[in-house]
Design an enzyme around this catalytic site. Sequence first.
Site, PDB file in Angstrom:
ATOM      1  N   HIS A   1      -3.936   0.867  -1.719  1.00 47.00           N
ATOM      2  CA  HIS A   1      -3.802   0.337  -0.365  1.00 47.00           C
ATOM      3  C   HIS A   1      -2.842   1.183   0.469  1.00 47.00           C
ATOM      4  O   HIS A   1      -3.140   1.552   1.603  1.00 47.00           O
ATOM      5  CB  HIS A   1      -3.310  -1.105  -0.408  1.00 47.00           C
ATOM      6  CG  HIS A   1      -4.260  -2.052  -1.039  1.00 47.00           C
ATOM      7  ND1 HIS A   1      -3.915  -3.341  -1.365  1.00 47.00           N
ATOM      8  CD2 HIS A   1      -5.551  -1.908  -1.413  1.00 47.00           C
ATOM      9  CE1 HIS A   1      -4.950  -3.956  -1.898  1.00 47.00           C
ATOM     10  NE2 HIS A   1      -5.963  -3.099  -1.955  1.00 47.00           N
TER      11      HIS A   1
ATOM     12  N   SER B   1     -10.966  -0.920  -1.133  1.00 46.82           N
ATOM     13  CA  SER B   1      -9.820  -1.437  -0.391  1.00 46.82           C
ATOM     14  C   SER B   1      -8.952  -0.325   0.184  1.00 46.82           C
ATOM     15  O   SER B   1      -8.395  -0.469   1.277  1.00 46.82           O
ATOM     16  CB  SER B   1      -8.989  -2.369  -1.263  1.00 46.82           C
ATOM     17  OG  SER B   1      -8.541  -1.688  -2.414  1.00 46.82           O
TER      18      SER B   1
END
Length: 131
Positions: A103, A52
């Site tokens: 992230h 991610s």
Amino acid sequence: MLSLGLLGWQLELTVGKIKYVIIYLCSGIAGNLLSMIMDIRTGEYAVSAGASGAIFGIIGALLYIAVRNHGRIGRISGRGLAWMAVFTLYYGFTSTGVDNYAHIGGLVCGFILAICLYWKKDREYGSFSYR
């Protein structure tokens, strides 16, 4: 995986294969490093695995390229990318088990790498421009 396929494809077309791989790998590493640093600082250790951070790196790179191209990159708008990043981060902060530091680290790293690696081709003269 859908985001990786669609957004990654657009980034690869724009910057080329080598620069795409550099952005993807470095963003993934940077995201995981930030996650590790924050785990050490807070003392809350968790197992974190996944791509991610690298996918957010692709989003960060596309955001910079969209800004350089007056808000668009192909069929993708910079505004749409920004909203996608905001909503995904919001979902992560309101849910459990999401590594938001990975992230954020990937997003910032992808943006910075795009600043370093992307050169916009000047249409009038066929040369590269740093505008």
